[in-house]
Enzyme design. Structure first.
Site, PDB file in Angstrom:
ATOM      1  N   ASN A   8       0.860  -1.187   0.000  1.00 21.62           N
ATOM      2  CA  ASN A   8       0.000   0.000   0.000  1.00 21.62           C
ATOM      3  C   ASN A   8       0.897   1.239   0.000  1.00 21.62           C
ATOM      4  OD1 ASN A   8      -1.830   2.024   0.480  1.00 21.62           O
ATOM      5  ND2 ASN A   8      -2.298   1.415   2.599  1.00 21.62           N
ATOM      6  N   LYS A  10       0.035   4.222  -0.161  1.00 19.71           N
ATOM      7  CA  LYS A  10      -0.661   5.389   0.414  1.00 19.71           C
ATOM      8  C   LYS A  10      -0.533   6.583  -0.545  1.00 19.71           C
ATOM      9  CE  LYS A  10       0.054   3.428   4.932  1.00 19.71           C
ATOM     10  NZ  LYS A  10      -0.197   3.572   6.340  1.00 19.71           N
ATOM     11  N   HIS A  94      -9.812   0.732   4.572  1.00 14.05           N
ATOM     12  CA  HIS A  94      -8.560   0.940   5.317  1.00 14.05           C
ATOM     13  C   HIS A  94      -8.839   1.844   6.522  1.00 14.05           C
ATOM     14  CE1 HIS A  94      -4.501   2.193   6.353  1.00 14.05           C
ATOM     15  NE2 HIS A  94      -4.091   1.123   5.712  1.00 14.05           N
ATOM     16  N   GLU A  96      -7.302   4.200   7.836  1.00 17.25           N
ATOM     17  CA  GLU A  96      -7.061   5.639   7.653  1.00 17.25           C
ATOM     18  C   GLU A  96      -8.281   6.306   7.013  1.00 17.25           C
ATOM     19  OE1 GLU A  96      -3.344   5.381   5.539  1.00 17.25           O
ATOM     20  OE2 GLU A  96      -2.317   4.772   7.372  1.00 17.25           O
ATOM     21  N   GLU A 167      -5.864  -5.719  10.433  1.00 20.55           N
ATOM     22  CA  GLU A 167      -4.885  -4.671  10.681  1.00 20.55           C
ATOM     23  C   GLU A 167      -5.243  -3.949  11.979  1.00 20.55           C
ATOM     24  OE1 GLU A 167      -2.723  -3.152   7.045  1.00 20.55           O
ATOM     25  OE2 GLU A 167      -4.640  -2.154   6.996  1.00 20.55           O
ATOM     26  N   GLY A 173       1.912   1.542  11.270  1.00 19.15           N
ATOM     27  CA  GLY A 173       2.867   2.655  11.253  1.00 19.15           C
ATOM     28  C   GLY A 173       3.501   2.975  12.592  1.00 19.15           C
ATOM     29  N   SER A 208       2.908  -2.690  10.712  1.00 19.31           N
ATOM     30  CA  SER A 208       4.349  -2.671  11.028  1.00 19.31           C
ATOM     31  C   SER A 208       5.075  -3.948  10.615  1.00 19.31           C
ATOM     32  CB  SER A 208       4.559  -2.370  12.522  1.00 19.31           C
ATOM     33  OG  SER A 208       4.120  -1.057  12.818  1.00 19.31           O
TER      34      SER A 208
HETATM   35  C1  PEP Z   1      -1.125  -0.004   6.303  1.00 18.62           C
HETATM   36  O1  PEP Z   1      -1.102   1.173   5.990  1.00 18.62           O
HETATM   37  O2  PEP Z   1      -2.109  -0.704   6.043  1.00 18.62           O
HETATM   38  C2  PEP Z   1       0.014  -0.570   7.011  1.00 18.62           C
HETATM   39  C3  PEP Z   1      -0.015  -1.841   7.361  1.00 18.62           C
HETATM   40  O3  PEP Z   1       1.028   0.288   7.267  1.00 18.62           O
HETATM   41  P1  PEP Z   1       2.404  -0.081   8.015  1.00 18.62           P
HETATM   42  O4  PEP Z   1       3.015  -1.237   7.273  1.00 18.62           O
HETATM   43  O5  PEP Z   1       3.219   1.163   7.897  1.00 18.62           O
HETATM   44  O6  PEP Z   1       2.092  -0.434   9.431  1.00 18.62           O
END
Ligand code: PEP
Length: 233
Positions: A8, A10, A94, A96, A167, A173, A208
Protein backbone atom coordinates in the site's frame (compact mmCIF):
# COMPACT_ATOMS: atom_id res chain seq x y z
CA UNK A 1 -0.49 -21.63 -1.69
CA UNK A 2 1.72 -18.67 -2.51
CA UNK A 3 1.64 -15.79 -0.07
CA UNK A 4 0.07 -12.51 -1.05
CA UNK A 5 2.00 -9.35 -0.26
CA UNK A 6 0.07 -6.12 -0.68
CA UNK A 7 2.15 -2.96 -1.01
CA UNK A 8 0.00 0.00 0.00
CA UNK A 9 1.87 3.06 -1.28
CA UNK A 10 -0.66 5.39 0.41
CA UNK A 11 -0.16 8.94 -0.96
CA UNK A 12 3.36 8.24 -2.22
CA UNK A 13 5.52 8.89 -4.22
CA UNK A 14 5.25 12.52 -5.29
CA UNK A 15 5.87 12.07 -9.02
CA UNK A 16 5.08 9.68 -11.85
CA UNK A 17 8.81 9.19 -12.56
CA UNK A 18 9.37 7.97 -9.00
CA UNK A 19 6.30 5.74 -9.27
CA UNK A 20 7.67 4.09 -12.43
CA UNK A 21 11.08 3.60 -10.78
CA UNK A 22 9.61 2.13 -7.60
CA UNK A 23 7.33 -0.21 -9.59
CA UNK A 24 10.25 -1.46 -11.70
CA UNK A 25 12.36 -2.06 -8.58
CA UNK A 26 9.65 -4.05 -6.81
CA UNK A 27 8.17 -5.97 -9.74
CA UNK A 28 8.03 -9.48 -8.29
CA UNK A 29 5.63 -12.42 -8.42
CA UNK A 30 3.11 -12.46 -5.56
CA UNK A 31 3.28 -8.71 -4.94
CA UNK A 32 0.21 -6.53 -5.41
CA UNK A 33 1.19 -2.93 -5.87
CA UNK A 34 -1.42 -0.36 -4.81
CA UNK A 35 -0.27 3.09 -5.95
CA UNK A 36 -2.30 6.31 -5.79
CA UNK A 37 -4.94 6.59 -8.56
CA UNK A 38 -2.94 8.97 -10.82
CA UNK A 39 -0.09 6.43 -11.08
CA UNK A 40 -2.14 3.30 -11.79
CA UNK A 41 -1.67 3.42 -15.53
CA UNK A 42 2.08 4.08 -15.35
CA UNK A 43 2.55 1.25 -12.86
CA UNK A 44 0.38 -1.08 -14.97
CA UNK A 45 2.64 -0.42 -17.95
CA UNK A 46 5.81 -0.95 -15.91
CA UNK A 47 5.10 -4.20 -14.06
CA UNK A 48 5.38 -7.65 -15.61
CA UNK A 49 5.23 -9.98 -12.61
CA UNK A 50 3.46 -8.03 -9.86
CA UNK A 51 -0.27 -7.31 -9.99
CA UNK A 52 -2.09 -4.02 -9.69
CA UNK A 53 -4.35 -2.91 -6.86
CA UNK A 54 -6.16 0.32 -6.01
CA UNK A 55 -6.41 1.92 -2.57
CA UNK A 56 -10.10 2.75 -2.76
CA UNK A 57 -13.13 2.80 -5.06
CA UNK A 58 -16.53 4.44 -5.24
CA UNK A 59 -19.54 2.30 -4.41
CA UNK A 60 -21.40 2.71 -7.68
CA UNK A 61 -20.67 2.07 -11.30
CA UNK A 62 -22.14 4.53 -13.76
CA UNK A 63 -24.76 4.37 -15.17
CA UNK A 64 -26.55 3.88 -11.89
CA UNK A 65 -30.17 2.92 -11.35
CA UNK A 66 -30.63 5.95 -9.08
CA UNK A 67 -32.53 8.38 -11.31
CA UNK A 68 -30.70 11.59 -12.01
CA UNK A 69 -27.57 10.50 -10.16
CA UNK A 70 -25.70 8.79 -12.98
CA UNK A 71 -22.03 9.60 -12.79
CA UNK A 72 -22.57 12.73 -10.71
CA UNK A 73 -19.93 12.05 -8.07
CA UNK A 74 -17.13 14.54 -8.49
CA UNK A 75 -13.75 13.11 -7.68
CA UNK A 76 -14.84 9.50 -7.31
CA UNK A 77 -13.46 6.52 -9.25
CA UNK A 78 -15.56 3.50 -10.18
CA UNK A 79 -14.66 -0.18 -10.16
CA UNK A 80 -15.21 -0.38 -13.92
CA UNK A 81 -12.81 2.50 -14.44
CA UNK A 82 -10.23 0.73 -12.27
CA UNK A 83 -10.75 -2.48 -14.22
CA UNK A 84 -10.07 -0.65 -17.48
CA UNK A 85 -6.62 0.21 -16.03
CA UNK A 86 -5.85 -3.48 -15.35
CA UNK A 87 -6.53 -3.21 -11.62
CA UNK A 88 -7.30 -6.65 -10.12
CA UNK A 89 -7.47 -5.92 -6.37
CA UNK A 90 -9.01 -3.06 -4.39
CA UNK A 91 -8.26 -2.15 -0.77
CA UNK A 92 -11.55 -1.32 0.98
CA UNK A 93 -12.16 0.08 4.46
CA UNK A 94 -8.56 0.94 5.32
CA UNK A 95 -8.50 2.33 8.86
CA UNK A 96 -7.06 5.64 7.65
CA UNK A 97 -10.20 6.12 5.56
CA UNK A 98 -12.50 4.92 8.34
CA UNK A 99 -10.86 7.15 10.95
CA UNK A 100 -9.90 10.27 8.99
CA UNK A 101 -12.35 10.38 6.08
CA UNK A 102 -15.60 9.24 7.63
CA UNK A 103 -15.84 5.88 5.88
CA UNK A 104 -18.57 3.81 7.50
CA UNK A 105 -19.25 0.06 7.60
CA UNK A 106 -22.20 0.70 5.28
CA UNK A 107 -20.00 2.45 2.68
CA UNK A 108 -17.53 -0.41 2.96
CA UNK A 109 -20.31 -2.93 2.29
CA UNK A 110 -21.42 -1.09 -0.84
CA UNK A 111 -17.83 -0.86 -2.10
CA UNK A 112 -17.27 -4.60 -1.57
CA UNK A 113 -20.40 -5.37 -3.61
CA UNK A 114 -19.42 -3.00 -6.44
CA UNK A 115 -15.93 -4.43 -6.65
CA UNK A 116 -17.20 -8.01 -6.74
CA UNK A 117 -19.78 -7.09 -9.38
CA UNK A 118 -16.94 -5.75 -11.53
CA UNK A 119 -15.06 -9.04 -11.16
CA UNK A 120 -12.27 -7.57 -9.03
CA UNK A 121 -10.99 -8.90 -5.70
CA UNK A 122 -11.68 -6.79 -2.59
CA UNK A 123 -9.14 -6.55 0.21
CA UNK A 124 -11.37 -5.82 3.19
CA UNK A 125 -9.44 -4.17 6.05
CA UNK A 126 -10.66 -4.70 9.60
CA UNK A 127 -9.11 -3.93 12.96
CA UNK A 128 -9.54 -2.23 16.29
CA UNK A 129 -8.11 0.96 17.81
CA UNK A 130 -5.72 0.93 20.77
CA UNK A 131 -8.53 1.93 23.14
CA UNK A 132 -10.78 -0.83 21.82
CA UNK A 133 -7.91 -3.30 22.11
CA UNK A 134 -7.22 -2.30 25.68
CA UNK A 135 -10.92 -2.53 26.52
CA UNK A 136 -10.99 -6.13 25.24
CA UNK A 137 -13.30 -5.23 22.35
CA UNK A 138 -11.17 -6.52 19.47
CA UNK A 139 -13.46 -9.39 18.43
CA UNK A 140 -16.63 -7.32 18.86
CA UNK A 141 -15.27 -4.62 16.52
CA UNK A 142 -13.88 -7.02 13.94
CA UNK A 143 -17.11 -9.04 13.93
CA UNK A 144 -19.18 -5.88 13.30
CA UNK A 145 -16.86 -4.73 10.50
CA UNK A 146 -17.06 -8.16 8.85
CA UNK A 147 -20.79 -8.72 9.28
CA UNK A 148 -21.72 -5.31 7.87
CA UNK A 149 -18.87 -5.22 5.34
CA UNK A 150 -19.97 -8.52 3.80
CA UNK A 151 -23.69 -7.92 4.20
CA UNK A 152 -24.41 -7.16 0.52
CA UNK A 153 -22.89 -10.43 -0.62
CA UNK A 154 -25.72 -12.95 -0.91
CA UNK A 155 -25.13 -15.94 1.38
CA UNK A 156 -25.56 -18.39 -1.46
CA UNK A 157 -22.94 -16.75 -3.63
CA UNK A 158 -19.99 -19.02 -4.18
CA UNK A 159 -16.69 -18.80 -6.02
CA UNK A 160 -16.04 -15.32 -4.69
CA UNK A 161 -12.44 -14.36 -4.09
CA UNK A 162 -11.99 -12.20 -1.03
CA UNK A 163 -8.97 -11.06 0.94
CA UNK A 164 -9.47 -9.98 4.55
CA UNK A 165 -6.64 -7.97 6.09
CA UNK A 166 -6.62 -7.94 9.88
CA UNK A 167 -4.88 -4.67 10.68
CA UNK A 168 -4.94 -3.65 14.34
CA UNK A 169 -4.91 0.14 14.10
CA UNK A 170 -2.50 0.42 17.02
CA UNK A 171 0.04 -1.57 15.00
CA UNK A 172 -0.17 0.44 11.76
CA UNK A 173 2.87 2.66 11.25
CA UNK A 174 3.93 2.36 14.90
CA UNK A 175 6.82 -0.09 14.60
CA UNK A 176 4.99 -2.39 17.02
CA UNK A 177 3.36 -5.30 15.20
CA UNK A 178 0.84 -7.65 16.74
CA UNK A 179 2.22 -11.05 17.73
CA UNK A 180 1.93 -13.95 15.27
CA UNK A 181 0.16 -15.91 18.05
CA UNK A 182 -2.57 -13.30 18.36
CA UNK A 183 -2.85 -13.11 14.58
CA UNK A 184 -3.39 -16.89 14.43
CA UNK A 185 -6.16 -16.48 17.01
CA UNK A 186 -7.71 -13.69 14.90
CA UNK A 187 -7.47 -15.79 11.72
CA UNK A 188 -9.51 -18.51 13.42
CA UNK A 189 -12.04 -15.95 14.64
CA UNK A 190 -12.35 -14.20 11.26
CA UNK A 191 -12.72 -17.51 9.44
CA UNK A 192 -15.56 -18.39 11.81
CA UNK A 193 -17.42 -15.12 11.18
CA UNK A 194 -16.84 -15.27 7.40
CA UNK A 195 -17.96 -18.90 7.22
CA UNK A 196 -21.56 -17.65 6.83
CA UNK A 197 -20.51 -16.97 3.23
CA UNK A 198 -19.05 -19.70 0.97
CA UNK A 199 -16.15 -17.48 -0.02
CA UNK A 200 -12.61 -18.32 -1.05
CA UNK A 201 -11.15 -16.15 1.68
CA UNK A 202 -7.49 -15.41 2.25
CA UNK A 203 -6.70 -13.77 5.58
CA UNK A 204 -3.60 -11.63 5.79
CA UNK A 205 -1.91 -9.51 8.49
CA UNK A 206 -1.06 -5.80 8.34
CA UNK A 207 0.61 -3.48 10.85
CA UNK A 208 4.35 -2.67 11.03
CA UNK A 209 5.42 -5.63 8.90
CA UNK A 210 9.03 -5.30 7.72
CA UNK A 211 11.45 -7.58 5.93
CA UNK A 212 12.86 -8.43 9.37
CA UNK A 213 9.63 -9.62 10.99
CA UNK A 214 7.57 -10.74 7.97
CA UNK A 215 8.67 -14.36 8.18
CA UNK A 216 7.32 -14.62 11.75
CA UNK A 217 3.85 -14.22 10.24
CA UNK A 218 4.30 -15.75 6.80
CA UNK A 219 5.72 -19.05 8.04
CA UNK A 220 2.24 -19.99 9.31
CA UNK A 221 0.04 -21.64 6.68
CA UNK A 222 -3.06 -20.02 8.23
CA UNK A 223 -1.71 -16.52 7.44
CA UNK A 224 -2.03 -16.03 3.68
CA UNK A 225 0.10 -12.92 3.39
CA UNK A 226 0.78 -9.38 4.58
CA UNK A 227 -0.34 -5.85 3.89
CA UNK A 228 2.61 -3.50 4.06
CA UNK A 229 2.42 0.27 4.26
CA UNK A 230 5.51 2.19 5.14
CA UNK A 231 8.14 -0.56 5.45
CA UNK A 232 11.62 0.71 4.58
CA UNK A 233 13.55 -2.28 5.88
C1 PEP B 1 -1.12 0.00 6.30
O1 PEP B 1 -1.10 1.17 5.99
O2 PEP B 1 -2.11 -0.70 6.04
C2 PEP B 1 0.01 -0.57 7.01
C3 PEP B 1 -0.01 -1.84 7.36
O3 PEP B 1 1.03 0.29 7.27
P1 PEP B 1 2.40 -0.08 8.01
O4 PEP B 1 3.01 -1.24 7.27
O5 PEP B 1 3.22 1.16 7.90
O6 PEP B 1 2.09 -0.43 9.43
Amino acid sequence: MNKLIIANWKMNPASIEEARKLAAETDVEGLIICPPFPFLEAVAKTIKKAKLGAQDVFWMNPPTPLAGQAGAYTGEVSAEELKSLCVEYVIIGHSERRQNLGETDEMVAKKIKTVLDAGLTPILCVGETKAEHEAGKTKEIVKRELKIGLSYIPHLTSNIQLVIAYEPIWAIGTGTPDTPENMLNMVKFIRGVASDWPLATRIIYGGSVTSRNAENFLKHKEISGALVGGAQS
